[in-house]
Every structure is written in structure tokens, then in C-alpha cells.
Design a protein around this motif. Structure first.
Motif, PDB file in Angstrom:
ATOM      1  N   LYS A 216     -16.522  -2.104  -2.053  1.00  0.00           N
ATOM      2  CA  LYS A 216     -17.878  -1.672  -2.412  1.00  0.00           C
ATOM      3  C   LYS A 216     -18.873  -2.792  -2.159  1.00  0.00           C
ATOM      4  CE  LYS A 216     -17.653  -2.697  -7.377  1.00  0.00           C
ATOM      5  NZ  LYS A 216     -17.783  -2.105  -8.743  1.00  0.00           N
TER       6      LYS A 216
ATOM      7  N   SER B 298       0.808  -1.229   0.000  1.00  0.00           N
ATOM      8  CA  SER B 298       0.000   0.000   0.000  1.00  0.00           C
ATOM      9  C   SER B 298       0.835   1.271   0.000  1.00  0.00           C
ATOM     10  CB  SER B 298      -0.951   0.003   1.202  1.00  0.00           C
ATOM     11  OG  SER B 298      -0.230  -0.059   2.419  1.00  0.00           O
TER      12      SER B 298
ATOM     13  N   THR C 167     -13.719  -6.102  -1.660  1.00  0.00           N
ATOM     14  CA  THR C 167     -12.797  -5.190  -2.328  1.00  0.00           C
ATOM     15  C   THR C 167     -13.276  -4.950  -3.758  1.00  0.00           C
ATOM     16  OG1 THR C 167     -11.404  -7.034  -3.041  1.00  0.00           O
ATOM     17  CG2 THR C 167     -10.808  -5.929  -0.978  1.00  0.00           C
TER      18      THR C 167
ATOM     19  N   ASP D 195      -3.893   1.234  -8.456  1.00  0.00           N
ATOM     20  CA  ASP D 195      -4.278   2.658  -8.481  1.00  0.00           C
ATOM     21  C   ASP D 195      -3.108   3.591  -8.801  1.00  0.00           C
ATOM     22  OD1 ASP D 195      -6.460   4.468  -8.268  1.00  0.00           O
ATOM     23  OD2 ASP D 195      -5.841   5.070  -6.252  1.00  0.00           O
TER      24      ASP D 195
ATOM     25  N   ARG E 178     -19.667   2.690  -2.002  1.00  0.00           N
ATOM     26  CA  ARG E 178     -18.214   2.593  -1.769  1.00  0.00           C
ATOM     27  C   ARG E 178     -17.906   2.644  -0.274  1.00  0.00           C
ATOM     28  NH1 ARG E 178     -13.163   5.593  -4.635  1.00  0.00           N
ATOM     29  NH2 ARG E 178     -11.751   5.623  -2.842  1.00  0.00           N
ATOM     30  N   TYR E 179     -16.903   1.852   0.118  1.00  0.00           N
ATOM     31  CA  TYR E 179     -16.418   1.846   1.488  1.00  0.00           C
ATOM     32  C   TYR E 179     -14.895   1.891   1.485  1.00  0.00           C
ATOM     33  CZ  TYR E 179     -21.116   0.562   2.943  1.00  0.00           C
ATOM     34  OH  TYR E 179     -22.464   0.571   3.165  1.00  0.00           O
ATOM     35  N   GLU E 180     -14.338   2.559   2.468  1.00  0.00           N
ATOM     36  CA  GLU E 180     -12.886   2.609   2.597  1.00  0.00           C
ATOM     37  C   GLU E 180     -12.389   1.329   3.270  1.00  0.00           C
ATOM     38  OE1 GLU E 180     -11.292   4.949   0.967  1.00  0.00           O
ATOM     39  OE2 GLU E 180     -13.307   5.635   0.447  1.00  0.00           O
ATOM     40  N   LEU E 181     -11.169   0.947   2.933  1.00  0.00           N
ATOM     41  CA  LEU E 181     -10.614  -0.286   3.490  1.00  0.00           C
ATOM     42  C   LEU E 181     -10.443  -0.209   5.000  1.00  0.00           C
ATOM     43  CD1 LEU E 181      -7.943  -1.166   0.786  1.00  0.00           C
ATOM     44  CD2 LEU E 181     -10.221  -2.132   1.056  1.00  0.00           C
TER      45      LEU E 181
ATOM     46  N   SER F 224      -7.906  -0.209  -3.929  1.00  0.00           N
ATOM     47  CA  SER F 224      -7.716   0.803  -2.897  1.00  0.00           C
ATOM     48  C   SER F 224      -8.980   1.103  -2.102  1.00  0.00           C
ATOM     49  CB  SER F 224      -7.178   2.100  -3.517  1.00  0.00           C
ATOM     50  OG  SER F 224      -8.150   2.691  -4.367  1.00  0.00           O
ATOM     51  N   TYR F 225     -10.089   0.445  -2.437  1.00  0.00           N
ATOM     52  CA  TYR F 225     -11.323   0.638  -1.691  1.00  0.00           C
ATOM     53  C   TYR F 225     -12.189  -0.615  -1.833  1.00  0.00           C
ATOM     54  CZ  TYR F 225     -13.378   1.833  -6.268  1.00  0.00           C
ATOM     55  OH  TYR F 225     -13.791   1.815  -7.569  1.00  0.00           O
TER      56      TYR F 225
END
Length: 251
Positions: free
Chosen positions: A128, A75, A163, A105, A135-138, A125-126
Motif C-alpha cells: 500500500k 507464499s 508492503t 494472512d 492498495r497494490y498487489e505484490l 499479502s499486498y
């Protein structure tokens, strides 16, 4: 190789609608390994099929565990020389689109706008929701797993969250495939960079470009099954080849 790089520079200079197609080889110098190569991640872990992911909470937890193991390793990667050359070619009007098999990304981070990037295998990188697409953040997914001891579910519709990548056995994204076909058929130069061209249907795009009379360039560390179709094949480290080409283009 100098003659090949001179020829590549000339081909790029004369192009008006070049399309770049990238595989894992563009990101290896950024510290992101090629997971399909001998000794890679997928040779050590049997891939989790999409159907299995859907069927079992336990399997989803294992998939998330594996994903975060990879994510925590890669990352912090930053764009390499190849990404930067491609971004400059885009901003100079030589490249219309970047079609990528990668989920890292790094093309966007390098400066290519999102609307010019076509991610065939999604974006790592995210996350869903598979039902409503929210969308959701990791970081949210990780915190949810740690606190609830179960895989995350969508807060809006209770759908399964995954993811934003295309898993083994999962259908390719319709819109991205259509966008990639359109960009390919509009190209006058198709640059296949750092891909073994063995993963289908993505590897069909160089064939489409050539069939539509675009010039085809393949740059990869190893030979590919499509080398015989190409107008130019350059074997070498992608970062080295593109950096040398940039010196010809922008002395």
C-alpha cells in the motif's frame, strides 16, 4: 499433557468471549519459519529500519529484494491444524476475535472473517501507499521494480509504496491497537498461542486480559516470560495441542 488438554477443553467450553492471540508458532507447521529464532532470517540479515526505508531508493530496493526472497518461499503455505481449530471456534461462537502478530494472512484463508482478525504487524499479502493508503498487489510491485529498475511509487499520489507490514521502527497501527485493546478487555478467556511473548507492545495484551480478570492460557513450544501469570500453561507443538483439544471438543 492429557490433563492439561482436558482442562483447556473445559475452559473453552465455558467461555463466552474468548480471544485468540497468535504468534509465529502457529504457522511453523505450515512451512513458515520463525524469523526471530536462532538461525532465523533476522539473525542473518540486519533488519532495515523504517526511517532508512523512507530515506533511500537503494534501501527500498534492497527491502523489496529481501521481501520477495521470503515471499517466494512461504507464499504457497496453507492453514495448519491450529488455524483450522481457531476458525471452527470462531464459527461456533466461542472466539470473538483473533489478534495476530503474523503477516501471513492464514487466519483469513482458514475461514475467519476479516472483521474478526486484528493484524498488529500488518499483512504481507499486498502493498500500500504510505501517503494515501491505496492498495497494490505484490505482482504489480514486482513488475514495476523489474521494468523501471526502481522501487514502486503510487500511481495516484506518487507516494512511497511498501508492503502492508509494520517494519522495525515503524509506529504500530492506531486502529488495530485500539481494536485489540477493546477485544482484550471484553474477553473472558485469552488464549496466547505460539508466541514467545517477547515482542512489545503486542505482548502486553495477555497482561491486560489477566488484569481484567480473564483467564489466561499460554501454549508455546518454549517457556515464556508470562507463564507465571497464566491460569494454564501447555508446552508443546501448537498443532498437536490444538488438534488434541479439538478431539475433546468435537469427539
Amino acid at each position: 499433557m492429557d490433563d492439561d488438554i482436558d482442562e483447556l477443553a473445559r475452559m473453552i467450553q465455558s467461555a463466552k468471549r474468548a480471544v485468540v492471540f497468535t504468534g509465529a508458532g502457529i504457522s511453523t507447521e505450515c512451512g513458515i519459519p520463525d524469523f526471530r529464532s536462532p538461525g532465523g532470517f533476522w539473525t542473518r540479515y540486519k533488519p532495515i529500519e523504517f526511517s532508512a526505508y523512507l530515506a533511500s531508493e537503494e534501501t527500498r530496493l534492497e527491502a523489496w529484494r529481501r521481501y520477495f526472497m521470503i515471499y517466494d518461499t512461504v507464499s504457497h503455505a496453507v492453514p495448519g491444524r491450529g488455524h483450522k481449530v481457531i476458525a471452527k471456534l470462531y464459527h461456533e461462537g466461542k472466539v470473538s476475535h483473533v489478534i495476530t502478530q503474523n503477516i501471513d494472512d492464514l487466519h483469513r484463508v482458514s475461514g475467519v472473517p476479516e472483521e474478526a482478525i486484528i493484524e498488529l504487524h500488518g499483512n504481507g499479502s499486498y502493498a500500500k501507499c504510505l501517503s494515501c493508503g491505496e492498495r497494490y498487489e505484490l505482482a504489480w510491485a514486482r513488475a514495476t521494480i523489474e521494468s523501471e529498475k526502481r522501487p514502486p511509487y503510487c500511481v495516484s499520489c506518487a507516494g512511497i509504496v511498501k508492503t502492508a507490514t509494520i517494519s522495525f521502527g515503524q509506529a504500530m497501527p492506531d486502529q488495530e491497537m485500539a481494536d485489540a485493546r477493546a477485544a482484550t478487555f471484553n474477553a473472558d478467556l485469552f488464549l496466547a498461542l505460539g508466541s514467545s511473548l517477547q515482542v512489545f507492545p503486542a505482548a502486553n495484551f495477555p497482561v491486560m486480559a489477566k488484569s481484567n480478570r480473564a483467564r489466561l492460557v499460554i501454549i508455546n513450544r518454549e517457556p515464556t516470560g508470562l507463564d507465571a501469570l497464566a491460569d494454564l500453561v501447555v508446552q508443546g507443538e501448537l498443532g498437536d495441542v490444538l488438534a488434541a483439544t479439538a478431539e475433546r471438543l468435537w469427539p
